[in-house]
Scaffold this motif. Structure first.
Motif, PDB file in Angstrom:
ATOM      1  N   LEU A 724      41.349  31.712  31.466  1.00 31.80           N
ATOM      2  CA  LEU A 724      42.611  31.234  32.045  1.00 31.80           C
ATOM      3  C   LEU A 724      43.774  31.451  31.080  1.00 31.80           C
ATOM      4  N   SER A 725      43.488  32.031  29.914  1.00 31.16           N
ATOM      5  CA  SER A 725      44.525  32.198  28.890  1.00 31.16           C
ATOM      6  C   SER A 725      45.261  33.522  29.048  1.00 31.16           C
ATOM      7  N   PHE A 726      46.424  33.566  28.471  1.00 33.49           N
ATOM      8  CA  PHE A 726      47.235  34.793  28.490  1.00 33.49           C
ATOM      9  C   PHE A 726      48.161  34.764  27.287  1.00 33.49           C
ATOM     10  N   TYR A 727      48.824  35.890  27.027  1.00 30.49           N
ATOM     11  CA  TYR A 727      49.782  35.943  25.925  1.00 30.49           C
ATOM     12  C   TYR A 727      51.129  35.458  26.427  1.00 30.49           C
ATOM     13  N   ASN A 728      51.643  34.428  25.794  1.00 31.47           N
ATOM     14  CA  ASN A 728      52.926  33.881  26.223  1.00 31.47           C
ATOM     15  C   ASN A 728      54.077  34.677  25.606  1.00 31.47           C
ATOM     16  N   ALA A 729      55.289  34.176  25.758  1.00 37.74           N
ATOM     17  CA  ALA A 729      56.457  34.937  25.298  1.00 37.74           C
ATOM     18  C   ALA A 729      56.438  35.167  23.778  1.00 37.74           C
ATOM     19  N   ASP A 730      55.741  34.287  23.037  1.00 39.01           N
ATOM     20  CA  ASP A 730      55.617  34.487  21.579  1.00 39.01           C
ATOM     21  C   ASP A 730      54.344  35.230  21.212  1.00 39.01           C
ATOM     22  N   LEU A 731      53.702  35.791  22.204  1.00 38.53           N
ATOM     23  CA  LEU A 731      52.452  36.530  22.043  1.00 38.53           C
ATOM     24  C   LEU A 731      51.326  35.674  21.471  1.00 38.53           C
ATOM     25  N   GLN A 732      51.367  34.398  21.805  1.00 36.11           N
ATOM     26  CA  GLN A 732      50.223  33.534  21.478  1.00 36.11           C
ATOM     27  C   GLN A 732      49.310  33.518  22.693  1.00 36.11           C
ATOM     28  N   PHE A 733      48.003  33.580  22.426  1.00 39.27           N
ATOM     29  CA  PHE A 733      47.023  33.590  23.522  1.00 39.27           C
ATOM     30  C   PHE A 733      46.686  32.139  23.861  1.00 39.27           C
ATOM     31  N   ILE A 734      47.211  31.656  24.970  1.00 30.98           N
ATOM     32  CA  ILE A 734      47.017  30.238  25.293  1.00 30.98           C
ATOM     33  C   ILE A 734      46.738  30.035  26.782  1.00 30.98           C
ATOM     34  N   ALA A 735      46.130  28.899  27.081  1.00 35.87           N
ATOM     35  CA  ALA A 735      45.996  28.472  28.484  1.00 35.87           C
ATOM     36  C   ALA A 735      46.966  27.336  28.681  1.00 35.87           C
ATOM     37  N   GLU A 736      47.665  27.358  29.793  1.00 38.82           N
ATOM     38  CA  GLU A 736      48.628  26.292  30.057  1.00 38.82           C
ATOM     39  C   GLU A 736      48.103  25.405  31.187  1.00 38.82           C
ATOM     40  N   PRO A 737      48.223  24.090  31.027  1.00 36.57           N
ATOM     41  CA  PRO A 737      47.774  23.176  32.069  1.00 36.57           C
ATOM     42  C   PRO A 737      48.527  23.429  33.370  1.00 36.57           C
ATOM     43  N   GLY A 738      47.889  23.097  34.478  1.00 34.96           N
ATOM     44  CA  GLY A 738      48.564  23.268  35.765  1.00 34.96           C
ATOM     45  C   GLY A 738      47.602  23.700  36.848  1.00 34.96           C
ATOM     46  N   GLU A 739      48.160  24.049  37.981  1.00 34.67           N
ATOM     47  CA  GLU A 739      47.323  24.381  39.131  1.00 34.67           C
ATOM     48  C   GLU A 739      46.955  25.871  39.170  1.00 34.67           C
ATOM     49  N   PHE A 740      45.710  26.114  39.554  1.00 38.49           N
ATOM     50  CA  PHE A 740      45.211  27.489  39.687  1.00 38.49           C
ATOM     51  C   PHE A 740      44.609  27.697  41.076  1.00 38.49           C
ATOM     52  N   HIS A 741      44.730  28.892  41.577  1.00 32.35           N
ATOM     53  CA  HIS A 741      43.953  29.281  42.756  1.00 32.35           C
ATOM     54  C   HIS A 741      42.786  30.154  42.301  1.00 32.35           C
ATOM     55  N   VAL A 742      41.691  30.021  43.009  1.00 37.21           N
ATOM     56  CA  VAL A 742      40.533  30.895  42.794  1.00 37.21           C
ATOM     57  C   VAL A 742      40.290  31.620  44.111  1.00 37.21           C
ATOM     58  N   TYR A 743      40.068  32.902  44.037  1.00 33.46           N
ATOM     59  CA  TYR A 743      39.781  33.669  45.252  1.00 33.46           C
ATOM     60  C   TYR A 743      38.454  34.399  45.058  1.00 33.46           C
ATOM     61  N   VAL A 744      37.608  34.350  46.082  1.00 32.51           N
ATOM     62  CA  VAL A 744      36.349  35.087  46.003  1.00 32.51           C
ATOM     63  C   VAL A 744      36.221  35.947  47.256  1.00 32.51           C
ATOM     64  N   GLY A 745      35.787  37.190  47.068  1.00 32.03           N
ATOM     65  CA  GLY A 745      35.618  38.056  48.225  1.00 32.03           C
ATOM     66  C   GLY A 745      35.122  39.435  47.853  1.00 32.03           C
ATOM     67  N   GLY A 746      35.102  40.296  48.852  1.00 31.93           N
ATOM     68  CA  GLY A 746      34.556  41.636  48.687  1.00 31.93           C
ATOM     69  C   GLY A 746      35.590  42.687  48.326  1.00 31.93           C
ATOM     70  N   ASP A 747      36.870  42.315  48.285  1.00 30.29           N
ATOM     71  CA  ASP A 747      37.911  43.178  47.714  1.00 30.29           C
ATOM     72  C   ASP A 747      39.096  42.292  47.340  1.00 30.29           C
ATOM     73  N   SER A 748      40.151  42.881  46.830  1.00 29.24           N
ATOM     74  CA  SER A 748      41.234  42.046  46.310  1.00 29.24           C
ATOM     75  C   SER A 748      42.070  41.410  47.420  1.00 29.24           C
ATOM     76  N   GLN A 749      41.856  41.845  48.671  1.00 28.98           N
ATOM     77  CA  GLN A 749      42.632  41.261  49.773  1.00 28.98           C
ATOM     78  C   GLN A 749      41.813  40.342  50.670  1.00 28.98           C
ATOM     79  N   GLN A 750      40.595  40.726  50.964  1.00 26.89           N
ATOM     80  CA  GLN A 750      39.738  39.904  51.841  1.00 26.89           C
ATOM     81  C   GLN A 750      39.050  38.851  50.985  1.00 26.89           C
ATOM     82  N   VAL A 751      39.717  37.715  50.804  1.00 28.66           N
ATOM     83  CA  VAL A 751      39.167  36.698  49.900  1.00 28.66           C
ATOM     84  C   VAL A 751      39.238  35.318  50.541  1.00 28.66           C
TER      85      VAL A 751
END
Ligand code: BGC
Length: 759
Positions: A724-751
């Motif tokens: 869930l982490s990414f590089y922020n504006a200061d290029l620190q690799f962090i995870a930020e609290p908050g809401e996430f969606h999860v998608y599961v499926g057989g391609d990037s659209q049919q989820v």
């Protein structure tokens, strides 16, 4: 006196180098004692990588290679094939040169060796990491049996511009998938012992961002934000290095104004200081001297810049070899910089076991028995079939029956030399299996096959010549297009079904094969139109090394099987799928646009402040085009099967995930059709609110499963903070609290979607 001295030197070198390296410190000591004996010239010699010239991609600067090896002015060689040829060169190095330092032998072993697998873009569509690793393992086995110990692979350049010809050499548009494949390839090549005689040292390329060339034009400028580099483009290189890759190749392009080959930020700050890479950096082909054209100095200056930036080995330019002594005298560079580069090359040779036995990879018997074996070819056939992507299959036209009359039409139908695609320098092209041959093999006497070429590759003879170099001719038919087509139509009318083998030639993609018009060439499209007009069912077997614009094809043809360039066994593998012996399971790893103007188009895009969302196209003042919708023809992750799969709603083991906890997501996947099949179950996330904007979807996990007809399987994924982490504006690799969606499926659209909160 002189001969006594050289006798003593040889004694010291042999004592210093022959024993097996026990620990890195003992290797360090051996290198210390060896380097103490080396002249400046000999040290520079280690940095020199000439091409032996059997296959080249540009003008080489090196000549008199044998003499240079004898004088200790060569560190390694590439573009040389066969144990005999390699042994001959190694012999000069270890028997005639003063310090007897062995050479390292490289080659572009990109997607297999003589047994050739699908082009990397095709291979990526298997989404099967074990399989991909096994292809690299087999490539290493074959190449090392033939004298090679170093491969310029994997190519991990992320590419989102299908105009760029080299999109065919990578793993597509996605950071996560690209990183997983990078690791699998390195594991496959290097195994767990680089000094074993059946492993290769891997060279990750092209560092960095080569796939982001402006306008998809090869070697073109790259200018990119650090934020995008760190989040999207750099991770696959790092993944390959973390997996242990022993070397890395600097790319041709400039990055934010400085060519990669002399980019200190890239080659030292990021590569060494941030990532802790300990292997060596080689330039790309003439990469050093090309910096003169880039306009950052003459050869003297650019060579000094490259060394200073952290380049260790110079492929073909001989800039480091011929200029650094002067730069040293002038105080432009220092000796420590030369020593460091030289040490890294020697270290690689130690790791490969070359000081123990310089002929470790020169076993004629292995070359005879381990290369292009029936077992390897059978494996390549299986791999190829797994890389094909079924794009359309209206009314289950496929698989075809193994009876009746089948017309096989198209310029790629009887073209064995095209089957392996680009970068297949070791392939035995005349022994590759064409589609015609494959169909004959699979059908035997059960069905009648009628064949006609139907069209040339392109109406433009010059374009066709440019797209069929290296002797890989398509034997251009000199007759007018309508005459060639009419002949095919006469045959097509006699058939129950038409198989149209059209698309790109092997070298219509790859290096310097950028295209501005990425459709099926018009003369072939005309052929398709005429075939459709016969009223017979037409199956399009599409050969391509890039996503093509297939809007017309999708609207007008009942079945499309994208077979990329499947390798030496392509024809058999295609027939396996066409006639139902193998159920296709490939999924796209690049988006197929509906119009060239949509490029760059990729699923992990940002939302913008005016997203179209669920609103109807066209809506004024929202993010959409006037003349074409935002949709691709085929999205990332897409691919059909001869069976069907359904997904349950994803279940999460918690609604709130703590920073140090993990989250489990499970989903039931059912094979609802009547055939056994394989499905790539894909998991994407969206971080809804961030300190910087986040993509609308990001692949974070996937599993490829086999399901019998009617079978249901529970698939479970685990996400941790890192996912869930990414590089922020200061290029620190962090995870930020908050809401996430999860998608599961057989391609990037049919989820199917679920949500959770990170606390
Ligand atoms: C390519 C590299 C390749 C090298 C050596 C260059 O033109 O960019 O990918 O490894 O040649 O053949």
């Amino acid at each position: 006196m002189k001969s006594l001295l050289s006798f003593l030197i040889i004694g010291v070198v042999l004592a210093a180098c022959t024993a097996s390296p026990k620990s890195s410190t003992s290797v360090d000591k051996k290198i210390d004692s060896l380097m103490a004996l080396m002249t400046l010239e000999e040290k520079l010699g280690q940095l020199n990588l000439p091409s032996a010239g059997q296959f080249t991609t540009g003008e080489a600067a090196s000549s008199d290679i044998a003499l240079k090896i004898e004088k200790g002015l060569v560190g390694g060689l590439f573009n040389i094939k066969s144990v005999a040829a390699i042994r001959e060169m190694q012999q000069i190095a270890v028997e005639k040169s003063r310090l007897k330092i062995p050479l390292i032998f490289g080659m572009d072993v990109i997607h297999g060796y003589e047994t050739t697998f699908p082009i990397p873009l095709g291979l990526s569509c298997t989404w099967n990491m074990e399989l991909i690793e096994a292809t690299a393992r087999m490539a290493a086995q074959e190449a090392s049996a033939d004298g090679i110990n170093w491969t310029f692979s994997p190519m991990v350049d992320l590419a989102r511009d299908a105009r760029w010809g080299r999109i065919s050499e990578g793993s597509g548009e996605d950071t996560y998938l690209g990183s997983e494949i990078a690791k699998a390839m390195v594991r496959g090549y290097q195994g767990n012992d680089l000094s074993a005689s059946n492993t290769l040292m891997s060279c990750v390329k092209h560092f960095a961002l080569y796939g982001a060339a402006e306008a998809g034009l090869d070697y073109n400028t790259v200018d990119m934000s650090y934020h995008r580099m760190y989040n999207e483009y750099l991770p696959p290189y790092k993944a390959a290095l973390d997996a242990g890759a022993g070397s890395i190749m600097a790319s041709f392009n400039e990055i934010n104004g400085i060519p990669a080959t002399a980019n200190k930020w890239l080659l030292t700050d990021v590569l060494r200081n941030e990532w802790g890479f300990r292997g060596f950096v080689v330039s790309d082909y003439t990469g050093v001297m090309e910096m003169v054209e880039h306009g950052i100095g003459d050869l003297q200056e650019v060579s000094a810049k490259a060394l200073e930036a952290g380049l260790d080995m110079d492929m073909v330019s001989e800039g480091l070899l011929t200029t650094l002594e002067k730069s040293l005298k002038e105080g432009r560079i220092n000796e420590a910089q030369i020593n460091l580069a030289c040490r890294r090359i020697l270290e690689a040779k130690f790791k490969l076991g070359l000081f123990d036995d310089p002929y470790r990879y020169c076993d004629e018997n292995r070359a005879k028995t381990e290369v292009f074996t029936p077992a390897n070819r059978a494996f390549a056939r299986k791999v190829a079939a797994e890389s094909f992507v079924l794009l359309k299959n209206q009314n289950s036209l496929l698989p075809l029956k193994k009876t009746g009359t089948i017309a096989l039409i198209g310029p790629l139908a009887d073209a064995a030399n095209q089957m392996s695609g680009t970068w297949s320098v070791a392939t035995r092209h005349h022994e590759s299996v064409s589609l015609l041959k494959g169909m004959q093999n699979v059908l035997g006497s059960n069905a009648r096959i009628l064949y006609a070429k139907g069209s040339n590759l392109d109406e433009d003879a010059q374009l066709e010549a440019n797209a069929t170099p290296f002797g890989k001719t398509l034997n251009r038919d000199p007759r007018p297009a309508n005459v060639i087509r009419e002949e095919a139509l006469r045959i097509a009318r006699q058939a129950d079904v038409i198989v149209a083998a059209v698309g790109e030639s092997a070298e219509m993609n790859g290096e310097t094969a950028s295209r501005v018009d990425i459709g099926i060439p018009e003369t072939q499209r005309d052929l398709l139109k005429a075939l459709v007009a016969t009223g017979k069912p037409v199956v399009l077997v599409l050969f391509t090394g890039r996503p093509l614009i297939l809007r017309w094809e999708h609207e007008n043809l009942p079945a499309i099987l994208n077979v990329w360039f499947g390798g030496s066994e392509a024809g058999d593998a295609i027939a396996d799928v066409l006639f139902g012996d193998v159920n296709p399971s490939g999924k796209l790893t690049t988006t197929f646009p509906q119009h060239i103007g949509q490029i760059p188009i990729y699923y992990a895009r940002k939302n913008t402040g005016r997203p179209l969302g669920q609103k109807k196209w066209f809506t004024k003042f929202l993010t959409n085009y006037l003349d074409v919708s935002n949709e691709p023809v085929y999205p990332f992750g897409y691919g059909l099967s001869f069976t069907t799969f359904t997904y349950s709603e994803p279940l999460l083991d918690k609604a709130v995930m703590g920073m140090n906890e993990s989250l489990t997501i499970s989903v039931d996947v059912t094979n609802t059709g009547s055939r056994d099949g394989a499905e790539v179950v894909q998991l994407y996330i969206r971080d809804l609110v961030g300190s910087v904007t986040r993509p609308v979807k990001e692949l974070k996990a996937f599993k490829k499963i086999n399901l019998k007809a009617g079978e249901k399987q529970k698939v479970t994924f685990t996400l941790t903070k890192d996912d869930l982490s990414f590089y922020n504006a200061d290029l620190q690799f962090i995870a930020e609290p908050g809401e996430f969606h999860v998608y599961v499926g057989g391609d990037s659209q049919q989820v199917k979607q679920a949500s959770f909160t990170l606390k």
